[in-house]
Design an enzyme around this catalytic site. Structure first.
Site, PDB file in Angstrom:
ATOM      1  N   LYS A  31       0.841  -1.207   0.000  1.00 35.89           N
ATOM      2  CA  LYS A  31       0.000   0.000   0.000  1.00 35.89           C
ATOM      3  C   LYS A  31       0.869   1.248   0.000  1.00 35.89           C
ATOM      4  CE  LYS A  31      -3.741  -0.550   2.480  1.00 35.89           C
ATOM      5  NZ  LYS A  31      -4.314  -0.765   3.828  1.00 35.89           N
ATOM      6  N   ARG A 102      -3.161   3.106   8.550  1.00 35.05           N
ATOM      7  CA  ARG A 102      -3.470   1.932   7.725  1.00 35.05           C
ATOM      8  C   ARG A 102      -2.290   0.975   7.716  1.00 35.05           C
ATOM      9  NH1 ARG A 102      -4.694   4.714   2.019  1.00 35.05           N
ATOM     10  NH2 ARG A 102      -5.964   2.847   1.730  1.00 35.05           N
ATOM     11  N   GLY A 111      -6.465 -10.265   8.005  1.00 35.44           N
ATOM     12  CA  GLY A 111      -6.061 -10.631   9.362  1.00 35.44           C
ATOM     13  C   GLY A 111      -5.211  -9.555   9.997  1.00 35.44           C
ATOM     14  N   MET A 113      -4.335  -5.531  10.993  1.00 31.25           N
ATOM     15  CA  MET A 113      -5.178  -4.559  11.657  1.00 31.25           C
ATOM     16  C   MET A 113      -6.069  -3.798  10.670  1.00 31.25           C
ATOM     17  SD  MET A 113      -4.326  -1.261  13.851  1.00 31.25           S
ATOM     18  CE  MET A 113      -4.613  -0.286  12.396  1.00 31.25           C
ATOM     19  N   ARG A 375      -3.688  -1.227  -6.488  1.00 26.55           N
ATOM     20  CA  ARG A 375      -2.920  -2.488  -6.421  1.00 26.55           C
ATOM     21  C   ARG A 375      -3.359  -3.364  -7.582  1.00 26.55           C
ATOM     22  NH1 ARG A 375      -6.125  -4.533  -1.084  1.00 26.55           N
ATOM     23  NH2 ARG A 375      -8.122  -3.961  -1.919  1.00 26.55           N
ATOM     24  N   HIS A 493     -12.023 -42.670  -2.845  1.00 21.30           N
ATOM     25  CA  HIS A 493     -11.903 -43.245  -4.178  1.00 21.30           C
ATOM     26  C   HIS A 493     -12.599 -42.360  -5.215  1.00 21.30           C
ATOM     27  CE1 HIS A 493     -13.187 -45.887  -7.541  1.00 21.30           C
ATOM     28  NE2 HIS A 493     -11.960 -46.377  -7.402  1.00 21.30           N
ATOM     29  N   ARG A 599      -2.072 -47.234 -17.499  1.00 19.40           N
ATOM     30  CA  ARG A 599      -2.057 -48.260 -16.448  1.00 19.40           C
ATOM     31  C   ARG A 599      -2.983 -49.370 -16.902  1.00 19.40           C
ATOM     32  NH1 ARG A 599      -2.936 -43.311 -13.841  1.00 19.40           N
ATOM     33  NH2 ARG A 599      -1.383 -42.721 -12.288  1.00 19.40           N
ATOM     34  N   ARG A 655       2.254 -49.504 -19.617  1.00 16.25           N
ATOM     35  CA  ARG A 655       2.937 -50.169 -18.515  1.00 16.25           C
ATOM     36  C   ARG A 655       2.357 -51.560 -18.304  1.00 16.25           C
ATOM     37  NH1 ARG A 655       2.368 -47.703 -12.589  1.00 16.25           N
ATOM     38  NH2 ARG A 655       0.266 -48.529 -12.816  1.00 16.25           N
ATOM     39  N   GLU A 782      11.527 -46.262 -10.286  1.00 20.54           N
ATOM     40  CA  GLU A 782      10.646 -45.959  -9.149  1.00 20.54           C
ATOM     41  C   GLU A 782      11.086 -46.655  -7.871  1.00 20.54           C
ATOM     42  OE1 GLU A 782       6.636 -47.189 -10.004  1.00 20.54           O
ATOM     43  OE2 GLU A 782       7.306 -48.890 -11.177  1.00 20.54           O
ATOM     44  N   SER A 801      11.190 -43.736 -17.320  1.00 23.02           N
ATOM     45  CA  SER A 801      10.062 -42.917 -16.913  1.00 23.02           C
ATOM     46  C   SER A 801      10.031 -42.944 -15.391  1.00 23.02           C
ATOM     47  CB  SER A 801       8.766 -43.474 -17.491  1.00 23.02           C
ATOM     48  OG  SER A 801       7.679 -42.732 -17.010  1.00 23.02           O
ATOM     49  N   GLY A 803       8.630 -42.976 -12.003  1.00 23.62           N
ATOM     50  CA  GLY A 803       7.364 -43.155 -11.302  1.00 23.62           C
ATOM     51  C   GLY A 803       7.520 -42.487  -9.957  1.00 23.62           C
ATOM     52  N   ASN A 805       5.584 -41.314  -7.758  1.00 27.25           N
ATOM     53  CA  ASN A 805       4.773 -41.673  -6.583  1.00 27.25           C
ATOM     54  C   ASN A 805       5.478 -42.766  -5.780  1.00 27.25           C
ATOM     55  OD1 ASN A 805       2.913 -39.925  -7.656  1.00 27.25           O
ATOM     56  ND2 ASN A 805       1.597 -41.528  -8.489  1.00 27.25           N
ATOM     57  N   ASP A 806       5.806 -43.866  -6.467  1.00 24.29           N
ATOM     58  CA  ASP A 806       6.504 -44.944  -5.765  1.00 24.29           C
ATOM     59  C   ASP A 806       7.896 -44.509  -5.331  1.00 24.29           C
ATOM     60  OD1 ASP A 806       5.157 -47.413  -5.244  1.00 24.29           O
ATOM     61  OD2 ASP A 806       4.807 -47.554  -7.405  1.00 24.29           O
ATOM     62  N   CYS A 868       6.027 -39.790 -14.861  1.00 18.65           N
ATOM     63  CA  CYS A 868       4.627 -40.159 -15.034  1.00 18.65           C
ATOM     64  C   CYS A 868       3.883 -40.213 -13.712  1.00 18.65           C
ATOM     65  CB  CYS A 868       4.498 -41.473 -15.783  1.00 18.65           C
ATOM     66  SG  CYS A 868       5.222 -42.860 -14.902  1.00 18.65           S
ATOM     67  N   TYR A 888      10.086 -35.025 -20.883  1.00 16.52           N
ATOM     68  CA  TYR A 888       8.637 -34.807 -20.800  1.00 16.52           C
ATOM     69  C   TYR A 888       8.112 -35.070 -19.394  1.00 16.52           C
ATOM     70  CZ  TYR A 888       7.972 -39.905 -21.051  1.00 16.52           C
ATOM     71  OH  TYR A 888       8.006 -41.251 -20.805  1.00 16.52           O
TER      72      TYR A 888
HETATM   73  P1  ADP Z   1      -7.647  -2.237   3.414  1.00 14.82           P
HETATM   74  O1  ADP Z   1      -6.236  -2.694   3.484  1.00 14.82           O
HETATM   75  O2  ADP Z   1      -8.585  -3.093   4.197  1.00 14.82           O
HETATM   76  O3  ADP Z   1      -8.092  -1.934   2.030  1.00 14.82           O
HETATM   77  P2  ADP Z   1      -7.332   0.588   3.762  1.00 14.82           P
HETATM   78  O4  ADP Z   1      -6.155   1.055   4.513  1.00 14.82           O
HETATM   79  O5  ADP Z   1      -7.280   0.695   2.285  1.00 14.82           O
HETATM   80  O6  ADP Z   1      -7.688  -0.869   4.242  1.00 14.82           O
HETATM   81  O7  ADP Z   1      -8.557   1.424   4.317  1.00 14.82           O
HETATM   82  C1  ADP Z   1      -9.892   1.050   4.123  1.00 14.82           C
HETATM   83  C2  ADP Z   1     -10.712   2.203   3.672  1.00 14.82           C
HETATM   84  O8  ADP Z   1     -10.579   3.292   4.539  1.00 14.82           O
HETATM   85  C3  ADP Z   1     -10.274   2.761   2.345  1.00 14.82           C
HETATM   86  O9  ADP Z   1     -10.833   2.039   1.293  1.00 14.82           O
HETATM   87  C4  ADP Z   1     -10.827   4.158   2.390  1.00 14.82           C
HETATM   88  O10 ADP Z   1     -12.181   4.157   2.013  1.00 14.82           O
HETATM   89  C5  ADP Z   1     -10.717   4.499   3.839  1.00 14.82           C
HETATM   90  N1  ADP Z   1      -9.537   5.346   4.037  1.00 14.82           N
HETATM   91  C6  ADP Z   1      -8.285   4.960   4.290  1.00 14.82           C
HETATM   92  N2  ADP Z   1      -7.470   6.023   4.362  1.00 14.82           N
HETATM   93  C7  ADP Z   1      -8.239   7.104   4.143  1.00 14.82           C
HETATM   94  C8  ADP Z   1      -8.003   8.501   4.086  1.00 14.82           C
HETATM   95  N3  ADP Z   1      -6.780   8.974   4.216  1.00 14.82           N
HETATM   96  N4  ADP Z   1      -9.027   9.313   3.852  1.00 14.82           N
HETATM   97  C9  ADP Z   1     -10.270   8.817   3.678  1.00 14.82           C
HETATM   98  N5  ADP Z   1     -10.567   7.528   3.719  1.00 14.82           N
HETATM   99  C10 ADP Z   1      -9.575   6.669   3.953  1.00 14.82           C
HETATM  100 MG    MG Z   2       4.643 -47.331  -9.404  1.00 13.23          MG
HETATM  101 MG    MG Z   3      -7.844  -0.634   0.855  1.00 10.24          MG
END
Ligand code: ADP
Ligand code: MG
Ligand code: MG
Length: 909
Positions: A31, A102, A111, A113, A375, A493, A599, A655, A782, A801, A803, A805-806, A868, A888
């Site tokens: 970002k 951010r 996952g 923040m 991105r 299976h 096979r 085979r 193999e 060839s 094999g 797996n074996d 194979c 191959y």
């Molecule tokens: P994520 O990684 O989940 O996309 P972001 O850091 O992009 O999180 O933030 C989520 C949302 O927060 C952004 O899509 C935007 O709408 C809002 N946001 C983030 N920074 C700003 C900012 N500087 N001004 C206004 N909105 C913001």
């Molecule tokens: Mg075999």
């Molecule tokens: Mg975002």
């Protein structure tokens, strides 16, 4: 870390100066690096700064106080820079600069923040914001959002358990209910002020101290929370699953807030430079007027479309008439044409610059456009292919880049039929199972494999429904549109065989009860009979009642072009593992250039064949065995003819029989009784024979070439079937290239003994027919011993060839069938980096492959070498085999395109 002069921890970006750029993802996260790059391109981005991933590492190693001491000075400078950019002061209650904080790692990572918006507000600043903006509702809405986000992510006021409600949302619902409204937007400034008071009271009650009022304290708290989130449970699990090292750390982006919730000339949205679903080169996106942050994706209000074209398409799908659309859901293009044009310019600039489809976030504050993120966008497999090819055509990228843009595994999505989108709209899911083998299928229910076969011959589409499947069901499985089993997992299976066949399969649908006697299937109260229509989605595990229209995979067009491009760049040939003409035909459509493994044992299971096979096994004299084998000969011959026909002009590697004989005899008493009736052999004798065939460790028992050495008549029959079939095919003008492969060789004498039987048989057949064909005899490598003595074997065998797996089982000393008990633990503890049966163990088994290739070539320079095992269809393994210099790989038909692309990518390095 402390090199001298040390690298800065803080990198500023904005209109006045920008210190980072897109190449600095390791230091600034994805970002941060792209925010800097956008600034460099002159695209409007609210000013800010990125605290580098090195600060996160310092935090992990040294803790809060130490890291704050390290970065404090630079952060102060960073804030001063933002103040200058925006003409406001952080902490100035009369006209506050507000910030967003951010997180942003190198790789985008769920996952981590959540973003905190509106940081810097407190009871005084909210008054200043209200006064300056002339919009108290906006000010209080911003404040309550800030407390909510900060309380949640920094102060840890998350619901105690996942199923509990978010305590803040509970309060919001209460206030809305009291007021008798349903939407957040219907709350006025006074309501929002009440929310703020209640939120703060909640925090005090739960945490024991007040919400921080000092903006700087708020900022340090948020920065540390981002560092902390790098090591939270969710992030750790994600990293483990995706091989992201803990040492990378996350960056922190601190940025001036811009406001999409400042009234009707403000908005916030997301957009894609191309269609992420189809790949169509069409700018598209969604936005909401007077909204902030993730309101657009939260689904509270119905978002509007960015473009007019998108808006019209949306209206058609949502059954909204044109007048309503224009009045209530106008596009940004219609609503704010000037801003739309600016956005269009930005998306064009960004896509041309990054030369890939971009996923954008933007905010409009009172008629001014700000870009907040760009991105490379995630996309479906189909979009991946189309975008790569179209960008190549548009001159944005070269062939190598186009090939590397497509993840080979994702081609899977394109190779199988899919449900028609329209058909899916009204479809009813009756049960769910495991997505065992991808694709979509619709057909009439049938419960028995032989009946599936009979109905399919009459041209009916059938779905084979079983408790679980067994080798006897192969024929029925191969003709069915799809397979549904009530039991069994991803490696049952049904699942394994279906994947090999590229056939849609849903396994382990626990809610489905199958009654084979009544010929019914029940799910809850609903009962389905033989002949009723059923539809399966093997990619999702969904089971639908009724008949849904499916669309065949489209193998020409962009997909065809990508594959042609791959072929032009790859060096490895890609053959297929195919046991039937049907599989061979599919593989050829997918671009296989031969059969690398047929096979033959699969040919012994169907119908009358298994009876003849069992007679052969039960016979106690050579003459008795020969009589039984004579019945099998014509059947094998016609199978081979089918393979030669489908593979006309291409090599076909066959085979010799490999599995231990006990796999062909019934082990239950009912089956043994039936066999006694069929063959006239006494039950006692059958049981004695089954007992005699029993092995303590069949994988290392009487199998492979050991069968042919103790029963040369089996090898003789198989060789005869191959040569007669080849001559028959040749007589019909088909170019045949048979390659006979001796399995499980450990010493050259085993190979020589089997090769002698094959050559003798060939000469006999050629003499009888008065015609000859060229053929090759090679071996599988193999067993580890075969690899070790590969020069002595290579002096005799015409091809190797692997094999794998074996070879993997025997080198690692554990069997694929039993490894399930401990392999998950092993993988979790990093004993092996990945499942060695899925992706080749390069350091161990790989060495044997490299060594055997070198030894083989030392005695027979042009010796053909291939793989194979199932590894032949795994992209990482394919790359290894390319580097090992093999000729191959061979894999199941539906993995052929995946291997072709992987081979091209390997060649491109
Ligand atoms: P994520 O990684 O989940 O996309 P972001 O850091 O992009 O999180 O933030 C989520 C949302 O927060 C952004 O899509 C935007 O709408 C809002 N946001 C983030 N920074 C700003 C900012 N500087 N001004 C206004 N909105 C913001
Ligand atoms: Mg075999
Ligand atoms: Mg975002």
């Amino acid at each position: 870390m402390a090199s001298n002069p040390r690298r800065p921890y803080v990198y500023r970006f904005g209109s006045a100066r920008t210190e980072g750029d897109a190449s600095m993802k390791n230091l600034l996260g994805g970002k941060g690096a792209n925010l800097a790059e956008m600034c460099r391109l002159g695209i409007p981005v609210p000013g800010g700064f990125t605290i580098s991933t090195e600060a996160c590492t310092a935090y992990t190693e040294q803790g809060r106080e130490a890291v704050l001491a390290l970065i404090r000075g630079e952060v102060l400078e960073g804030v001063a820079f933002v103040e200058q950019e925006m003409g406001k002061r952080f902490g100035n209650a009369a006209d506050p600069l507000l910030l967003s904080v951010r997180s942003g790692a190198r790789a985008s990572m769920p996952g981590m923040m959540d973003t905190i918006l509106n940081l810097g507000l407190n009871d005084e600043a909210v008054q200043g914001l209200a006064a300056r903006s002339g919009n108290p509702r906006f000010a209080w809405d911003s404040y309550r959002r800030f407390i909510q986000m900060y309380g949640d992510v920094v102060m840890g006021l998350k619901p105690a358990r996942k199923e509990d409600h978010d305590p803040f949302e509970v309060i919001i619902d209460m206030v809305k209910e009291k007021k008798g409204v349903t939407l957040d937007t219907e709350l006025d400034a006074a309501d929002l002020q009440e929310l703020v008071a209640r939120f703060k009271a909640l925090i005090r009650a739960r945490i024991g101290h007040d919400f921080p009022t000092d903006p700087w304290e708020q900022l340090w708290g948020a920065v540390v929370a981002v560092f902390e989130s790098w090591n939270n449970e969710r992030a750790r699990v994600y990293r483990e699953l995706n091989d992201i090292p803990a040492s990378w750390g996350t960056a922190v982006n601190v940025q001036a807030m811009v406001f999409g919730n400042l009234g009707d000339s403000s908005a916030t949205g997301v957009a894609f430079t191309r269609d992420a679903g189809t790949g169509e080169d069409l700018f598209n996106g969604e936005f909401l007027v007077n909204a902030q942050g993730e309101d657009v994706v939260a689904g509270i209000r119905t978002p509007q479309q960015v473009t007019l074209e998108g808006s019209r398409r949306w209206a058609a799908l949502a059954c909204v008439d044109e007048d309503t659309r224009r009045a209530r859901y106008p596009s940004l293009e219609e609503l704010m044409p000037d801003l739309y044009r600016q956005l269009l310019q930005a998306e064009t600039t960004l896509e041309n610059h990054f030369k890939d489809m971009q996923d954008l976030e933007f905010t409009i504050q009172q008629g001014r456009l700000w870009m907040l993120q760009t991105r490379n966008g995630k996309r479906t497999g189909a979009a991946m292919v189309r975008i790569a090819i179209e960008m190549l055509d548009q001159g944005l990228i070269d062939e190598a880049t186009a090939l590397k843009r497509v993840d080979p595994e994702r081609l899977n999505e394109l190779l199988h039929p899919v449900f028609d989108r329209q058909a899916l709209a009204g479809a009813q899911v009756i049960a769910r199972g495991l997505p065992a083998s991808p694709g979509a299928a619709s057909g009439q229910i049938v419960f028995f494999a032989d009946e599936a076969d009979a109905l399919a011959r009459q041209g009916q589409a059938v779905i084979l429904v079983r408790q679980e499947t067994s080798p006897e069901d192969l024929r029925g499985m191969s003709v069915a549109q799809g397979i549904l089993t009530a039991r069994g997992g991803m490696t049952s299976h049904a699942a394994v065989v279906a994947r090999g066949m590229g056939k849609c399969c849903v396994s382990g649908a626990g809610a489905v009860r199958v009654d084979m006697h009544a010929r019914t299937m029940t799910v809850g109260d609903a009962t389905f009979h033989e002949g009723d229509w059923l539809s399966l989605n093997g990619s999702t595990g969904e089971v639908f009642a009724g008949r849904l229209a499916t669309r065949e995979a489209e193998l020409s067009g962009d997909f065809g072009r990508l594959m042609a491009l791959a072929d032009a760049h790859k060096r490895l040939e890609v053959r297929t593992n195919a046991d039937t003409p049907e599989e061979a035909a599919i593989a050829r459509r997918f671009g296989a250039t031969g059969i690398g493994l047929c096979r033959t044992e699969h040919m012994f299971f169907e119908g009358q064949r298994i009876v003849a096979m069992r007679e052969m096994i039960l016979a106690d004299s050579r003459a008795g065995r020969q009589a039984a084998l004579a019945k099998l000969l014509p059947m094998q011959r016609s199978d081979f003819e089918g393979l030669f026909r489908e593979m006309s002009g291409l090599p076909v590697t066959i085979r010799l029989l490999d599995p231990p004989l006990h796999e062909f005899v019934p082990h239950d008493e009912a089956g043994q009784r039936a066999l006694a009736r069929e063959t006239g052999v006494s039950l006692a004798r059958i049981q004695a024979r089954v007992e005699a065939l029993h092995e303590a460790n069949p994988m290392m028992g009487h199998r492979g070439c050991r069968l042919g050495i103790s029963h040369p008549e089996i090898t003789e029959m198989q060789a005869r079937a191959v040569f007669e079939a080849a001559l028959n095919a040749q007589a019909r003008g088909i170019a045949v290239h048979p390659e006979i492969m001796v399995p499980l060789v450990g010493t050259v004498r085993e190979f020589n003994a089997q090769a002698a039987v094959i050559r003798r048989t060939a000469e006999a057949v050629f003499a009888e027919r008065g015609a000859r064909i060229a053929y090759q005899i090679g071996t599988m490598i193999e067993t580890p011993r075969a690899a070790l003595v590969a020069e002595s074997i290579g002096a005799q065998a015409e091809f190797f060839s692997f094999g794998t797996n074996d070879l993997t089982q025997m080198t690692l000393g554990f069997s694929r069938d039993d490894a399930g008990r401990f392999l998950p633990t092993y993988l979790a503890q990093g004993m092996y980096e990945h499942d060695p049966f899925r992706s080749i163990d390069q350091k161990g088994v790989g060495q044997l492959v490299q060594m055997a290739v070198a030894k083989g070539r030392s005695v027979r320079p042009g010796i053909a070498t291939g793989v194979c095992g199932e590894h032949g269809g795994d992209p990482a393994s394919v790359a290894f085999f390319h580097r090992a210099g093999l000729d191959y790989v061979s894999c199941s038909p539906f993995r052929v395109p995946i291997a072709r692309l992987a081979a091209a990518q390997a060649a491109l390095g």
